[in-house]
Design a protein around this motif. Sequence first.
Motif, PDB file in Angstrom:
ATOM      1  N   LEU A  69       2.633 -10.662   2.995  1.00 42.53           N
ATOM      2  CA  LEU A  69       2.597  -9.897   2.620  1.00 42.53           C
ATOM      3  C   LEU A  69       3.553  -8.790   1.828  1.00 42.53           C
ATOM      4  O   LEU A  69       3.019  -8.172   1.139  1.00 42.53           O
ATOM      5  N   ALA A  70       4.979  -9.847   1.393  1.00 38.03           N
ATOM      6  CA  ALA A  70       5.608  -9.232   1.162  1.00 38.03           C
ATOM      7  C   ALA A  70       5.590  -8.775  -0.412  1.00 38.03           C
ATOM      8  O   ALA A  70       4.779 -10.247  -0.992  1.00 38.03           O
ATOM      9  N   HIS A  71       6.753  -8.163  -1.141  1.00 36.59           N
ATOM     10  CA  HIS A  71       6.751  -7.914  -2.647  1.00 36.59           C
ATOM     11  C   HIS A  71       5.519  -7.584  -3.184  1.00 36.59           C
ATOM     12  O   HIS A  71       5.549  -8.435  -3.958  1.00 36.59           O
ATOM     13  N   ASN A  72       4.640  -6.831  -2.878  1.00 32.71           N
ATOM     14  CA  ASN A  72       3.595  -5.957  -3.032  1.00 32.71           C
ATOM     15  C   ASN A  72       4.189  -4.622  -3.186  1.00 32.71           C
ATOM     16  O   ASN A  72       4.774  -3.938  -3.238  1.00 32.71           O
ATOM     17  N   THR A 111       3.798 -16.845  15.374  1.00 31.17           N
ATOM     18  CA  THR A 111       4.271 -17.812  15.733  1.00 31.17           C
ATOM     19  C   THR A 111       4.820 -18.231  14.703  1.00 31.17           C
ATOM     20  O   THR A 111       6.311 -18.127  15.009  1.00 31.17           O
ATOM     21  N   GLY A 112       4.888 -18.371  13.421  1.00 34.30           N
ATOM     22  CA  GLY A 112       6.127 -18.535  12.781  1.00 34.30           C
ATOM     23  C   GLY A 112       6.007 -17.192  11.867  1.00 34.30           C
ATOM     24  O   GLY A 112       7.309 -17.194  12.286  1.00 34.30           O
ATOM     25  N   GLU A 113       5.911 -16.429  11.057  1.00 36.72           N
ATOM     26  CA  GLU A 113       6.755 -15.611  10.517  1.00 36.72           C
ATOM     27  C   GLU A 113       5.659 -14.699  10.318  1.00 36.72           C
ATOM     28  O   GLU A 113       4.225 -14.473  10.453  1.00 36.72           O
ATOM     29  N   LEU A 114       6.054 -13.217  10.386  1.00 40.57           N
ATOM     30  CA  LEU A 114       5.733 -12.099   9.569  1.00 40.57           C
ATOM     31  C   LEU A 114       6.360 -11.150   9.022  1.00 40.57           C
ATOM     32  O   LEU A 114       7.018 -10.670   9.540  1.00 40.57           O
ATOM     33  N   ASP A 115       5.855 -11.970   7.780  1.00 45.28           N
ATOM     34  CA  ASP A 115       6.349 -10.837   6.232  1.00 45.28           C
ATOM     35  C   ASP A 115       5.897  -9.795   5.666  1.00 45.28           C
ATOM     36  O   ASP A 115       4.990 -10.169   5.160  1.00 45.28           O
ATOM     37  N   LEU A 116       6.306  -8.291   6.020  1.00 43.70           N
ATOM     38  CA  LEU A 116       6.098  -7.683   5.752  1.00 43.70           C
ATOM     39  C   LEU A 116       6.846  -6.502   4.734  1.00 43.70           C
ATOM     40  O   LEU A 116       6.470  -5.321   3.731  1.00 43.70           O
ATOM     41  N   SER A 117       7.965  -7.321   3.678  1.00 43.73           N
ATOM     42  CA  SER A 117       8.405  -6.405   3.631  1.00 43.73           C
ATOM     43  C   SER A 117       8.957  -6.023   1.881  1.00 43.73           C
ATOM     44  O   SER A 117       7.881  -6.621   1.341  1.00 43.73           O
ATOM     45  N   HIS A 118       9.685  -5.504   1.372  1.00 41.69           N
ATOM     46  CA  HIS A 118       9.646  -5.512  -0.334  1.00 41.69           C
ATOM     47  C   HIS A 118       8.067  -4.938  -0.216  1.00 41.69           C
ATOM     48  O   HIS A 118       7.014  -4.848  -1.278  1.00 41.69           O
ATOM     49  N   ASN A 119       7.129  -3.902   0.349  1.00 38.85           N
ATOM     50  CA  ASN A 119       6.639  -2.661   0.085  1.00 38.85           C
ATOM     51  C   ASN A 119       7.182  -1.269   0.810  1.00 38.85           C
ATOM     52  O   ASN A 119       8.214  -0.802   0.236  1.00 38.85           O
ATOM     53  N   TYR A 120       6.003  -0.461   0.323  1.00 38.78           N
ATOM     54  CA  TYR A 120       6.122   0.875   0.724  1.00 38.78           C
ATOM     55  C   TYR A 120       5.755   1.772   2.003  1.00 38.78           C
ATOM     56  O   TYR A 120       5.391   2.876   1.728  1.00 38.78           O
ATOM     57  N   PHE A 121       5.434   0.424   3.352  1.00 32.62           N
ATOM     58  CA  PHE A 121       5.022   0.969   4.355  1.00 32.62           C
ATOM     59  C   PHE A 121       6.059   2.462   5.166  1.00 32.62           C
ATOM     60  O   PHE A 121       7.045   2.332   4.680  1.00 32.62           O
ATOM     61  N   SER A 122       5.509   3.158   5.393  1.00 36.63           N
ATOM     62  CA  SER A 122       6.634   4.405   6.213  1.00 36.63           C
ATOM     63  C   SER A 122       5.716   4.657   7.609  1.00 36.63           C
ATOM     64  O   SER A 122       4.684   4.156   7.994  1.00 36.63           O
ATOM     65  N   GLY A 123       6.249   5.383   8.008  1.00 37.41           N
ATOM     66  CA  GLY A 123       6.158   6.204   9.311  1.00 37.41           C
ATOM     67  C   GLY A 123       6.477   4.915   9.911  1.00 37.41           C
ATOM     68  O   GLY A 123       7.832   4.098   9.686  1.00 37.41           O
ATOM     69  N   GLY A 124       6.076   4.925  11.708  1.00 37.16           N
ATOM     70  CA  GLY A 124       7.442   4.652  12.557  1.00 37.16           C
ATOM     71  C   GLY A 124       7.083   3.046  12.522  1.00 37.16           C
ATOM     72  O   GLY A 124       5.840   2.587  12.642  1.00 37.16           O
ATOM     73  N   MET A 125       7.646   2.324  13.750  1.00 39.05           N
ATOM     74  CA  MET A 125       7.144   0.734  13.745  1.00 39.05           C
ATOM     75  C   MET A 125       6.948   0.763  15.298  1.00 39.05           C
ATOM     76  O   MET A 125       7.101   1.703  15.968  1.00 39.05           O
ATOM     77  N   SER A 136       9.819  -9.796   8.854  1.00 35.96           N
ATOM     78  CA  SER A 136      10.210  -8.942   8.091  1.00 35.96           C
ATOM     79  C   SER A 136       9.924  -7.584   7.649  1.00 35.96           C
ATOM     80  O   SER A 136       8.678  -8.207   6.650  1.00 35.96           O
ATOM     81  N   ILE A 137      10.601  -6.601   7.869  1.00 32.45           N
ATOM     82  CA  ILE A 137      10.429  -5.259   7.620  1.00 32.45           C
ATOM     83  C   ILE A 137      10.856  -4.381   6.462  1.00 32.45           C
ATOM     84  O   ILE A 137      11.049  -3.319   6.749  1.00 32.45           O
ATOM     85  N   SER A 138      12.190  -5.379   5.890  1.00 31.09           N
ATOM     86  CA  SER A 138      12.889  -4.396   5.148  1.00 31.09           C
ATOM     87  C   SER A 138      12.537  -4.277   3.798  1.00 31.09           C
ATOM     88  O   SER A 138      11.142  -4.350   3.487  1.00 31.09           O
ATOM     89  N   ASN A 139      13.227  -3.503   3.752  1.00 35.60           N
ATOM     90  CA  ASN A 139      13.175  -2.773   2.217  1.00 35.60           C
ATOM     91  C   ASN A 139      11.759  -2.029   1.975  1.00 35.60           C
ATOM     92  O   ASN A 139      10.932  -2.405   1.202  1.00 35.60           O
ATOM     93  N   ASN A 140      11.270  -1.239   3.354  1.00 41.66           N
ATOM     94  CA  ASN A 140      10.281  -0.142   3.256  1.00 41.66           C
ATOM     95  C   ASN A 140      10.961   0.697   3.276  1.00 41.66           C
ATOM     96  O   ASN A 140      12.145   1.921   3.001  1.00 41.66           O
ATOM     97  N   ARG A 141       9.944   1.777   3.499  1.00 38.67           N
ATOM     98  CA  ARG A 141      10.201   3.304   4.281  1.00 38.67           C
ATOM     99  C   ARG A 141      10.250   4.203   5.711  1.00 38.67           C
ATOM    100  O   ARG A 141       9.833   4.888   6.092  1.00 38.67           O
ATOM    101  N   LEU A 142       9.428   2.800   6.561  1.00 35.16           N
ATOM    102  CA  LEU A 142       9.959   2.743   8.547  1.00 35.16           C
ATOM    103  C   LEU A 142      10.767   3.606   8.595  1.00 35.16           C
ATOM    104  O   LEU A 142      12.203   4.266   8.231  1.00 35.16           O
ATOM    105  N   SER A 143      10.374   5.152   9.332  1.00 34.65           N
ATOM    106  CA  SER A 143      11.712   5.546   9.376  1.00 34.65           C
ATOM    107  C   SER A 143      11.575   5.964  12.037  1.00 34.65           C
ATOM    108  O   SER A 143      10.563   4.794  11.568  1.00 34.65           O
ATOM    109  N   GLY A 144      12.184   6.586  12.394  1.00 33.35           N
ATOM    110  CA  GLY A 144      12.008   6.170  13.486  1.00 33.35           C
ATOM    111  C   GLY A 144      12.787   5.893  14.374  1.00 33.35           C
ATOM    112  O   GLY A 144      13.761   4.483  13.561  1.00 33.35           O
ATOM    113  N   ASN A 145      12.522   5.976  15.378  1.00 35.99           N
ATOM    114  CA  ASN A 145      14.014   4.633  15.903  1.00 35.99           C
ATOM    115  C   ASN A 145      13.179   3.566  15.903  1.00 35.99           C
ATOM    116  O   ASN A 145      11.452   3.396  16.043  1.00 35.99           O
TER     117      ASN A 145
END
Length: 774
Positions: A229-232, A249-263, A277-286
């Motif tokens: 779901l990347a780049h949305n 088992t392959g990939e889970l790509d949520l990168s380049h969105n505006y997801f927030s909150g903790g993982m 891949s969860i890069s380039n979001n607004r995720l926070s916490g540990n």
Amino acid sequence: MSSLIFLAIANNSLVGQLPFNIGYTLPNIQGLILSTNNFSGSIPASLLKAYHLRKLYLYNNSFTGFIPSFSSLPNLKELDLSYNKLKAGDWGFISSLSNCSRLTMLMLDGNNLQGNLPSSIGNLSNSLQQFFLRNNKISGPIPPEIGNLEGLSWLYMDYNLFTGKIPPTIGNLYSMVYLSFAQNLLSGEIPDTIGNLVQLSSLKLDWNNFTGKIPGSIGRCTQLQNLNLAHNSLDGSIPRNIFKIYSLTGELDLSHNYFSGGMPEEVGNLINLNKLSISNNRLSGNIPSTLGQCVVLENLEMQSNFFVGSIPQSFVKLVSIKSMDISRNSLHGKISEFLATLSSLEKLNISFNNFYGEVPRGGIFDNADAVSIQGNDHLCTSVPTGGVSLCSPQVDDKKQKHNSLVLVLKIVMPIVVTIIILSCIAKIYWRKRVQGNTHLQIVNEHIKNISYEDIVRATNKFSSANLIGSGSFGTVYKGTLQFKKDQVAIKLQKDQVAIKIFNLNNYGANRSFIAECEALRNVRHRNLVKIITSCSSVDSTGADFKALVFQYMPNGNLEMWLHPEDLEHGERHILTLRQRINIGLDVAFALDYLHNQCASPLIHCDLKPSNILLDLDMVAYVTDFGLSRFVFTASNAYKDSSTSLACLKGSIGYIPPEYGMSEEISTKGDVYSFGVLLLQMITGRSPTDGKFSDGASLHEFVRRAFPDNICEIVDPTMLQHDSNAPEVMKNCVIPMVKIGLSCSMTSPKERPDMGHVSAEILRIKHLASHMDVR
């Protein structure tokens, strides 16, 4: 051979056109396999008279013309016309295929199909299992009638120009296994009916403009192996039930969105996942320690979020990890020693965090090219290496205890004194607190509502003494913002600012203002000029007035350092080799961010020395986004990216050659401009130098001298303080020139990505520091 039933001559080098009477001479043909040759011309009309034809494979040839009607082939089961040069015409062939009641496979990808997909697509056979439309130029909405094709298990409509929403009827395709709408211009929310596709193995919706939250119903797709779901523009928290899809088992790509909150802690359920891949979001916490349970994980991308804390000790269990990127967060603590024991780890990026202490030794840390640690100012090393300071020597235990006692005394005594002093000034502070808060409120309110009068005061009525530059769309002044509140003058900013005033009488100036505002609103990087505020008002005559206010750069721009002789009263500035390497790296980092780390990649389109500003420490900042273009956004989209070249000015000498051939703008255009800029910094010669005429260029000038005679063309001033010039030339200058040449190649395909470029220049910087290059 009229009795011939099956003919397969695929994967050869056959050329020419098919016989015009092939359908008459082979009346009993059932299977005709002509794939992967070089046949050309149109599909013979007689072929459509071969009543018994069941399989027709024309894949990967050069057939042209319109796709014909197939209504006379009722026995047709498999039709593969992909990767030719066929056109759709009025899309009548889709209606004709409704007569092919046995059709199970329809491959139309990689052609020149344009226009809107007709609603008659819903009349295709219920037996249709595989439908490929990818890599065309099909536009308009996805017809809701597609939900009638309940037998579909493969649907690929990616790499087109589809707009609008995914129709909810997609949920009727209960047999769907592989579904891709990636690389389109789709928008709106992902329909909740997507959760009806419980047999899905792969779902790819990346590179669109979907908004809203991930539908919780997606958790019902319990056979998913790949989810992209990347780049949305998706937002909200990441649903926990995604991490209960144990089949991933392959990939889970949520990168380049505006997801927030903790993982969510449930990420540890994905024990067989290969890439996360969860890069380039607004995720926070540990970072959740449960992530260490994903023991099959090979690629982990968590960069450009707001994660805090340290690297979990559980990461020691990631025995299959090959690439880990946790850069550009707010992580802290010491770098975990166990990272050196991960034998599979080939690439580690922990840059731009708050790590401190000694860098571990051994394992991946012995390969400087495989580890990125820049941007952690409190790291040190016990082994001399470029770019990282040496750790302080250890002391023995007795001396350490003594030093600790002294340290305690040094800390306690000032605290006691401080408490006494604070108690004396507390009352004074309390009296001023209300006044101070009121002032801050006034400032914050005013910075959002800056007026034309504020600009006039800041520039001393646009005094020529404050003029520091001009361009195609306006002028730039320096000044200090201040305003009056209750007849009291209040300074908005202590330091000077740069104010860019747009001349709205110039064609394109208003669009340039909008483009720059849009770009600067969506980007944030230490090597991009920082905007303070903007002004959209009217002047004293009632005409529109627009301006942007930036931080002021006291060292001007790179142009005046490289070519001071072009200035009226310019003093000779000397840029050392180390400064040139640092500036090149700063610009490379900025472009890498714009191209690869923004939610929507941004193309600058006007990179040149005058658009590179330098602060007091000679740190470089990229500025002037008036010609910039986002890639795959709803506002400019695919169409704007291609047609915008007609009004794209750029700067002569830095515009890539493909733009002159009306090709679409791309990130590789910025790479070309960067290559020219790099060669200019090394040679001290402008690409518009009068010596470059009759088709000559700065690239050709350097290429002829590379590498044996490179010392004859470099700027002599940059090496005048280096005693070991031959070694510096070999290890620093020639590699920099090589990068400049590769970036400024004529063909975009031959130019590297800016991520690779920045990594190479960083390696040169480390080597230059180790050699004590000045």
